[in-house]
Write a protein that holds these residues in place. Sequence first.
Motif, PDB file in Angstrom:
ATOM      1  N   LEU A 107       0.842  -1.196   0.000  1.00  0.00           N
ATOM      2  CA  LEU A 107       0.000   0.000   0.000  1.00  0.00           C
ATOM      3  C   LEU A 107       0.879   1.249   0.000  1.00  0.00           C
ATOM      4  CD1 LEU A 107      -3.102   0.342   0.143  1.00  0.00           C
ATOM      5  CD2 LEU A 107      -2.827   0.761   2.577  1.00  0.00           C
ATOM      6  N   PRO A 108       0.625   2.192  -0.904  1.00  0.00           N
ATOM      7  CA  PRO A 108       1.422   3.430  -0.926  1.00  0.00           C
ATOM      8  C   PRO A 108       1.333   4.181   0.403  1.00  0.00           C
ATOM      9  CG  PRO A 108      -0.003   3.284  -2.862  1.00  0.00           C
ATOM     10  CD  PRO A 108      -0.391   2.165  -1.953  1.00  0.00           C
ATOM     11  N   ASP A 123       0.881   7.242   1.080  1.00  0.00           N
ATOM     12  CA  ASP A 123      -0.128   8.297   1.179  1.00  0.00           C
ATOM     13  C   ASP A 123      -1.553   7.788   0.916  1.00  0.00           C
ATOM     14  OD1 ASP A 123       0.240   7.739  -1.509  1.00  0.00           O
ATOM     15  OD2 ASP A 123       0.281   9.834  -2.140  1.00  0.00           O
ATOM     16  N   HIS A 124      -1.768   6.493   1.016  1.00  0.00           N
ATOM     17  CA  HIS A 124      -3.085   5.917   0.733  1.00  0.00           C
ATOM     18  C   HIS A 124      -4.083   6.274   1.839  1.00  0.00           C
ATOM     19  CE1 HIS A 124      -6.229   3.015  -0.191  1.00  0.00           C
ATOM     20  NE2 HIS A 124      -5.679   2.947  -1.396  1.00  0.00           N
ATOM     21  N   ARG A 131      -4.376   4.187   5.105  1.00  0.00           N
ATOM     22  CA  ARG A 131      -3.412   4.459   6.180  1.00  0.00           C
ATOM     23  C   ARG A 131      -3.934   5.568   7.094  1.00  0.00           C
ATOM     24  NH1 ARG A 131       1.429   1.904   5.576  1.00  0.00           N
ATOM     25  NH2 ARG A 131       1.950   1.165   3.504  1.00  0.00           N
ATOM     26  N   ALA A 164      -6.177  -2.407  -0.113  1.00  0.00           N
ATOM     27  CA  ALA A 164      -6.508  -1.459   0.957  1.00  0.00           C
ATOM     28  C   ALA A 164      -7.315  -2.133   2.057  1.00  0.00           C
ATOM     29  CB  ALA A 164      -7.269  -0.266   0.387  1.00  0.00           C
TER      30      ALA A 164
END
Length: 150
Positions: A23-24, A26-27, A30, A88
Amino acid sequence: MSRFIPVDRQTDYLLPPSVDEWLPDDHPARFVVDVVEQLDLSALTRRYAGRGHKAHHPAVLLSLLVYGYATGVYSSRKIERATYDSVAFRYLAANTHPDHDTLATFRRRFLPELEQTVRPGALAGPRDEAAQARHHRAGWHQAQGQRQQA
């Protein structure tokens, strides 16, 4: 020499991958975890009796519901499915898969506490809390209505 990236669905990972790495940074998922971790969920955790199978932590279930509402996924069955299909949702569930009955029961059982705990201004400070509460209640009830239609 091929101009394409090789397609290989059979090679095993050398080490177990971490869902965190998928997961990036800046997702939005998070952000949901960060916010839920700041909430006082002790009123919810105290209501678990400790009998039978181990339960999913309320923070995990709440994160799934909040992210589901934020992304238009209201059905507990669709949220359960998303813990398998969506990186996600898998991240939010910590690579577990709460079933739809668990999610629906959690939502029903703790709705009053959730409305109190997850209110606008709880983390943002005292900035016009009455207006934020009205906005939140309208959004929560709209989400509940959409969930029931799903």
